[in-house]
Design an enzyme around this catalytic site. Structure first.
Site, PDB file in Angstrom:
ATOM      1  N   TYR A 242       0.865  -1.189   0.000  1.00 36.72           N
ATOM      2  CA  TYR A 242       0.000   0.000   0.000  1.00 36.72           C
ATOM      3  C   TYR A 242       0.895   1.230   0.000  1.00 36.72           C
ATOM      4  O   TYR A 242       1.887   1.315   0.741  1.00 36.72           O
ATOM      5  CB  TYR A 242      -0.898   0.022   1.238  1.00 36.72           C
ATOM      6  CG  TYR A 242      -1.735   1.284   1.342  1.00 36.72           C
ATOM      7  CD1 TYR A 242      -2.999   1.344   0.774  1.00 36.72           C
ATOM      8  CD2 TYR A 242      -1.252   2.424   1.983  1.00 36.72           C
ATOM      9  CE1 TYR A 242      -3.760   2.498   0.838  1.00 36.72           C
ATOM     10  CE2 TYR A 242      -2.005   3.589   2.048  1.00 36.72           C
ATOM     11  CZ  TYR A 242      -3.254   3.617   1.469  1.00 36.72           C
ATOM     12  OH  TYR A 242      -3.993   4.772   1.534  1.00 36.72           O
TER      13      TYR A 242
ATOM     14  N   GLU B 285      -3.346   7.519  -4.249  1.00 34.97           N
ATOM     15  CA  GLU B 285      -3.353   6.244  -3.526  1.00 34.97           C
ATOM     16  C   GLU B 285      -3.170   5.090  -4.500  1.00 34.97           C
ATOM     17  O   GLU B 285      -3.887   4.994  -5.487  1.00 34.97           O
ATOM     18  CB  GLU B 285      -4.664   6.077  -2.756  1.00 34.97           C
ATOM     19  CG  GLU B 285      -4.720   4.795  -1.931  1.00 34.97           C
ATOM     20  CD  GLU B 285      -6.045   4.648  -1.201  1.00 34.97           C
ATOM     21  OE1 GLU B 285      -6.049   4.621   0.033  1.00 34.97           O
ATOM     22  OE2 GLU B 285      -7.095   4.565  -1.892  1.00 34.97           O
TER      23      GLU B 285
END
Length: 380
Positions: free
Chosen positions: A97, A188
């Protein structure tokens, strides 16, 4: 402003980040044709669907385009899909992530990263807070190589391949430049993956941008998809109105974000529910007030309206003129409470009291009493 995944991947690819080979399609037939351009047997379509044959891909594409897509990020009604992204299948050795956002506390960009990719970061934070890596970035210096390497080593990528931290650091720095140079609010990547060749690939991409800076990025503004935005909020933006639709039934028209928040708070304190956040701004004109009034009254949930104006830069008499013009053009069937204080407030009250509106709205000077009255109208 948010953009689609395929658009975000176009942006980050320009800055050197690796993304899967992919093409967009707007029909099942086009999806099959685009898939034929991609090497390998496994293709991934928007949704996300893994397809091993052309027929399987075509069936999934037709189904997705014919039905609303319902995810945790959409409403219960879902979102209509108009464009599919067909991508090359990828061997996933490890999911990561990575995101860049603006930290309100430090007032600087911050990187959030984790070796636990493929999950919501909120879930990782709740269950494994020790696995969230945070790195604050000096906006004048940008992300430095030593910081990017530190993130990669903290992810444990060297245990997979000693060369991986350097590769990951290069990707991190490319993504940070994409964030910084495009005035992003959020970038993101979830998941970012290590593929079968130990290369770092951005398998997903979510990007949003500071709308106040879009004038500097006409190439980004071209990505805007108005069909994906709230139509009322889009109309409000045309009039430079700061508007957010809420779930209540008391429409609010206020000048100044702070006063707007306080107005919503006091409505809730006395048992009501605001139907919107609407800030007409310090430079409000009669035309802008009229547009604001129309936007509020188009909401069928609105059962009362609370106009709360403190005249500073904006003149209360100008607001009054806007209210009168709006009343002439809107067939209003709900009660209206008006509080006008500050610059030319007395003149505004004279204008309203001298018009045909004096019996159609309630003028109250005290904010507490005005809020109570608004709530009483809805509950009465």
């Amino acid at each position: 402003m948010k953009i689609h995944e395929y658009q975000g991947k176009e942006v980050i690819a320009r800055f050197g980040a690796a993304v899967p080979l992919g093409y967009t399609a707007k029909s099942a037939e086009e999806a099959a044709l685009q898939a034929a351009r991609i090497p390998g047997d496994i293709k991934v379509g928007g949704g996300v669907k893994v397809c091993k044959t052309p027929d399987e891909l075509k069936q999934h594409a037709a189904r997705i385009l014919a039905n609303p897509l319902i995810t945790p990020q959409t409403s219960a009604e879902g979102q209509r899909v108009k464009t599919l992204l067909i991508e090359q299948g990828t061997v996933i050795k490890k999911e990561l992530y990575f995101s860049v956002l603006v930290d309100r506390e430090s007032k600087k960009p911050m990187i959030l990263a984790s070796a636990e990719g493929g999950m919501d970061i909120e879930e990782v934070s709740e269950k494994h807070p020790d696995k969230i890596i945070q790195e604050t970035v000096d906006p004048l210096l940008g992300l430095r190589n030593f910081q990017a390497l530190r993130i990669a080593y903290r992810m444990g990528l060297d245990a997979i391949d000693p060369k991986l931290p350097a590769k990951a650091a290069k990707c991190f720095m490319s993504l940070y430049r994409a964030f910084s140079e495009n005035d992003c609010a959020l970038l993101e990547i979830n998941p970012m993956i290590i593929n079968g060749d130990n290369e770092v690939v951005c398998l997903d991409c979510k990007m949003s941008f500071d709308e106040n800076a879009l004038y500097r990025h006409p190439d980004i503004e071209k990505y805007r998809d108005l069909d994906e935005e709230n139509a009322v909020e889009t109309e409000a933006a045309k009039w430079n109105l700061n508007f957010i639709k809420l779930d209540g039934n008391i429409g609010c028209m206020v000048n100044g974000a702070g006063l707007a928040m306080a107005t919503m708070d006091i409505i809730k304190y006395y048992g009501g529910e605001p139907a919107n956040f609407l800030d007409v701004g310090g430079g409000a004109t009669a035309e802008r007030v009229e547009a604001a009034f129309k936007i509020i009254t188009e909401d069928p949930n609105v059962k009362a309206i609370f106009i709360n104006i403190f005249g500073g830069i904006v003149r209360c008499d100008m607001i009054a003129e806007g209210i009168i013009e709006a009343f002439k053009k809107v067939n209003l069937r709900v009660p209206v409470v008006v509080r006008l204080q500050g610059n030319n407030a007395d003149k505004a009250k004279t204008i309203i009291n001298g018009s045909e509106l004096k019996d159609k709205l309630v003028m109250i000077d005290d904010i507490t009493e005005a809020a109570k009255k608004s709530v009483a109208f809805v509950k009465g």
